[in-house]
Design a protein around this motif. Structure first.
Motif, mmCIF file in Angstrom:
data_model
loop_
_atom_site.group_PDB
_atom_site.id
_atom_site.type_symbol
_atom_site.label_atom_id
_atom_site.label_comp_id
_atom_site.label_asym_id
_atom_site.label_seq_id
_atom_site.Cartn_x
_atom_site.Cartn_y
_atom_site.Cartn_z
ATOM 1 N N GLU A 62 46.785 57.975 64.214
ATOM 2 C CA GLU A 62 45.531 57.480 64.763
ATOM 3 C C GLU A 62 44.594 56.921 63.697
ATOM 4 N N ARG A 63 45.140 56.595 62.525
ATOM 5 C CA ARG A 63 44.336 56.008 61.460
ATOM 6 C C ARG A 63 44.921 54.649 61.069
ATOM 7 N N VAL A 64 44.049 53.677 60.895
ATOM 8 C CA VAL A 64 44.476 52.338 60.499
ATOM 9 C C VAL A 64 44.709 52.300 58.993
ATOM 10 N N PHE A 65 45.823 51.711 58.582
ATOM 11 C CA PHE A 65 46.106 51.527 57.167
ATOM 12 C C PHE A 65 45.317 50.303 56.705
ATOM 13 N N ASP A 66 44.081 50.544 56.247
ATOM 14 C CA ASP A 66 43.188 49.433 55.900
ATOM 15 C C ASP A 66 42.655 49.524 54.474
ATOM 16 N N HIS A 67 43.226 50.400 53.643
ATOM 17 C CA HIS A 67 42.916 50.437 52.216
ATOM 18 C C HIS A 67 44.205 50.085 51.469
ATOM 19 N N TRP A 68 44.248 48.885 50.922
ATOM 20 C CA TRP A 68 45.466 48.379 50.289
ATOM 21 C C TRP A 68 45.326 48.462 48.773
ATOM 22 N N LEU A 69 46.332 49.045 48.134
ATOM 23 C CA LEU A 69 46.270 49.351 46.714
ATOM 24 C C LEU A 69 47.031 48.309 45.893
ATOM 25 N N PHE A 70 46.389 47.845 44.805
ATOM 26 C CA PHE A 70 47.002 46.874 43.897
ATOM 27 C C PHE A 70 46.713 47.299 42.461
ATOM 28 N N TYR A 71 47.457 46.697 41.530
ATOM 29 C CA TYR A 71 47.264 46.963 40.100
ATOM 30 C C TYR A 71 47.229 45.620 39.374
ATOM 31 N N HIS A 72 46.227 45.501 38.469
ATOM 32 C CA HIS A 72 46.099 44.238 37.734
ATOM 33 C C HIS A 72 45.445 44.504 36.385
ATOM 34 N N GLN A 73 46.119 44.011 35.334
ATOM 35 C CA GLN A 73 45.616 44.164 33.967
ATOM 36 C C GLN A 73 45.287 45.616 33.641
ATOM 37 N N GLY A 74 46.196 46.510 34.051
ATOM 38 C CA GLY A 74 46.066 47.927 33.722
ATOM 39 C C GLY A 74 45.082 48.700 34.571
ATOM 40 N N ARG A 75 44.516 48.076 35.588
ATOM 41 C CA ARG A 75 43.543 48.763 36.439
ATOM 42 C C ARG A 75 44.040 48.855 37.876
ATOM 43 N N GLU A 76 43.628 49.924 38.545
ATOM 44 C CA GLU A 76 43.951 50.124 39.961
ATOM 45 C C GLU A 76 42.823 49.536 40.811
ATOM 46 N N HIS A 77 43.215 48.804 41.852
ATOM 47 C CA HIS A 77 42.234 48.188 42.747
ATOM 48 C C HIS A 77 42.557 48.594 44.184
ATOM 49 N N LYS A 78 41.649 49.312 44.817
ATOM 50 C CA LYS A 78 41.816 49.681 46.227
ATOM 51 C C LYS A 78 40.929 48.758 47.057
ATOM 52 N N ILE A 79 41.587 47.933 47.851
ATOM 53 C CA ILE A 79 40.877 46.901 48.611
ATOM 54 C C ILE A 79 40.731 47.343 50.070
ATOM 55 N N LYS A 80 39.496 47.386 50.549
ATOM 56 C CA LYS A 80 39.231 47.678 51.971
ATOM 57 C C LYS A 80 39.305 46.364 52.749
ATOM 58 N N VAL A 81 40.205 46.319 53.731
ATOM 59 C CA VAL A 81 40.387 45.101 54.504
ATOM 60 C C VAL A 81 39.913 45.311 55.938
ATOM 61 N N SER A 82 39.524 44.225 56.555
ATOM 62 C CA SER A 82 39.156 44.239 57.962
ATOM 63 C C SER A 82 40.344 43.721 58.766
ATOM 64 N N CYS A 83 40.886 44.577 59.618
ATOM 65 C CA CYS A 83 42.125 44.243 60.328
ATOM 66 C C CYS A 83 41.826 43.579 61.668
ATOM 67 N N HIS A 84 42.311 42.363 61.800
ATOM 68 C CA HIS A 84 42.124 41.597 63.033
ATOM 69 C C HIS A 84 43.070 42.066 64.129
ATOM 70 N N ARG A 85 44.280 42.537 63.714
ATOM 71 C CA ARG A 85 45.251 43.075 64.658
ATOM 72 C C ARG A 85 45.882 44.323 64.041
ATOM 73 N N VAL A 86 46.052 45.352 64.846
ATOM 74 C CA VAL A 86 46.713 46.576 64.391
ATOM 75 C C VAL A 86 47.702 47.030 65.463
ATOM 76 N N ALA A 87 48.750 47.725 65.039
ATOM 77 C CA ALA A 87 49.747 48.243 65.976
ATOM 78 C C ALA A 87 50.332 49.531 65.416
ATOM 79 N N ASN A 88 50.850 50.355 66.311
ATOM 80 C CA ASN A 88 51.505 51.584 65.864
ATOM 81 C C ASN A 88 52.995 51.362 65.651
ATOM 82 N N ASP A 89 53.409 50.111 65.586
ATOM 83 C CA ASP A 89 54.810 49.739 65.413
ATOM 84 C C ASP A 89 54.878 48.651 64.338
ATOM 85 N N ALA A 90 55.569 48.944 63.222
ATOM 86 C CA ALA A 90 55.623 47.999 62.107
ATOM 87 C C ALA A 90 56.345 46.716 62.479
#
Length: 311
Positions: free
Chosen positions: A197-225
């Motif tokens: 019941e939770r949207v996967f809307d924090h996407w994690l990336f790494y760049h130049q040795g740093r961790e970046h957690k990006i909060k995204v706004s989801c236009h469409r979500v589903a419980n089926d990948a």
């Protein structure tokens, strides 16, 4: 030879360079191992090892014997494994849980081939993006993405180099433009999935040795990948998917990788069991079969895929 164990003991002594260390590995006393070496030397009719209180070395005869003994033992062990492998009864019923997209679009054809090879095997397949409770549910093994959190489960790795990949269809890119940084996601439509019941809307990336957690706004979500994949293919937005799930789409240019100079989030694939006693011959055979299939799959599609391989 009266005993293969004497030859194995001889090889262990050479490997350890010490009778006492080899004896400990064998669960013997040094005296008993020395007696084994003497028995072997009597059998071959020559001295193999010159021993002193502090060291040992091979004689010329010992060097010749070592080469042939190693080859003989390796061949014998391989023959025994082949016989044991072929005589095991690969049969039984498997209750298998796996993520929907992975199972429906990638693994199901492999399962069909496996069951064709072993007609005495039957499978009950549960496709779900929720985490199956392998303790309470009637599940023999579960395929899971991500580093296992439950230390009580037994995990067999299937593809540990897997990662998420930020991707969109060519049609979406043509309409809304190509992005070069995940921070630009705030200006785009994103597609994601729901778990517990939770949207996967924090996407994690790494760049130049740093961790970046990006909060995204989801236009469409589903419980089926698989639904997320289909929306992405149809050009409705950008998704952050398992690379293994979309590798064929990337290879066929149905999807395009975005921000490929940013390191994406690791997403290893494991086969999970509640207890080691569930690792039966049929489960072992299936694990080996799927590992080989994944390896072939990667080789097949990575030849045409234009993203950087990250191990």
């Amino acid at each position: 030879m009266k005993s293969l164990q004497d030859i194995r003991s001889f090889l262990k002594v050479i490997r350890h360079g010490s009778i006492s260390r080899a004896a400990r590995e064998n669960g013997q006393t040094p005296a008993a191992l020395s007696a084994s070496l003497k028995r072997l030397e009597q059998e071959v009719g020559g001295t193999l090892i010159i021993r002193s209180t502090r060291s040992l070395r091979l004689t010329t005869a010992g060097e010749q014997f070592l080469t042939h003994a190693q080859q003989a033992i390796e061949l014998l062990d391989k023959s025994v494994q082949i016989i044991q492998h072929s005589t095991q009864n690969i049969s039984g019923k498997l209750q298998v849980s796996m993520p929907s997209d992975l199972g429906r679009n990638t693994v199901m054809p492999w399962l069909n081939e496996f069951m064709d090879n072993y007609p005495d095997v039957s499978v009950s397949l549960f496709l779900t993006d929720e985490l199956s409770d392998v303790y309470r549910q009637n599940i023999d093994l579960a395929f899971r993405y991500g580093v296992p959190e439950d230390s009580g489960l037994v995990a067999s790795p299937l593809y540990t180099a897997n990662r998420r990949v930020l991707c969109a269809s060519p049609a979406y890119i043509a309409k809304f433009g190509l992005i070069t940084t995940p921070y630009a996601l705030a200006e785009h439509k994103c597609i994601s999935f729901i778990r517990h019941e939770r949207v996967f809307d924090h996407w994690l990336f790494y760049h130049q040795g740093r961790e970046h957690k990006i909060k995204v706004s989801c236009h469409r979500v589903a419980n089926d990948a698989d639904a997320v994949r289909r929306w992405t293919l149809d050009g409705y937005g950008i998704a952050y998917r398992s690379r293994l799930d979309v590798l064929a789409d990337l290879s066929h240019k149905k999807l395009v990788v975005l921000c490929d100079d940013w390191r994406s989030d690791p997403l290893p694939l494991y086969m999970m069991y509640a207890d080691r006693r569930q690792i039966t011959p049929v489960v072992l055979r299936l694990r080996d079969f799927l590992q080989a299939k994944i390896k072939d799959y990667l080789v097949r599609y990575e030849q045409n895929e234009q993203i950087t391989e990250i191990d």
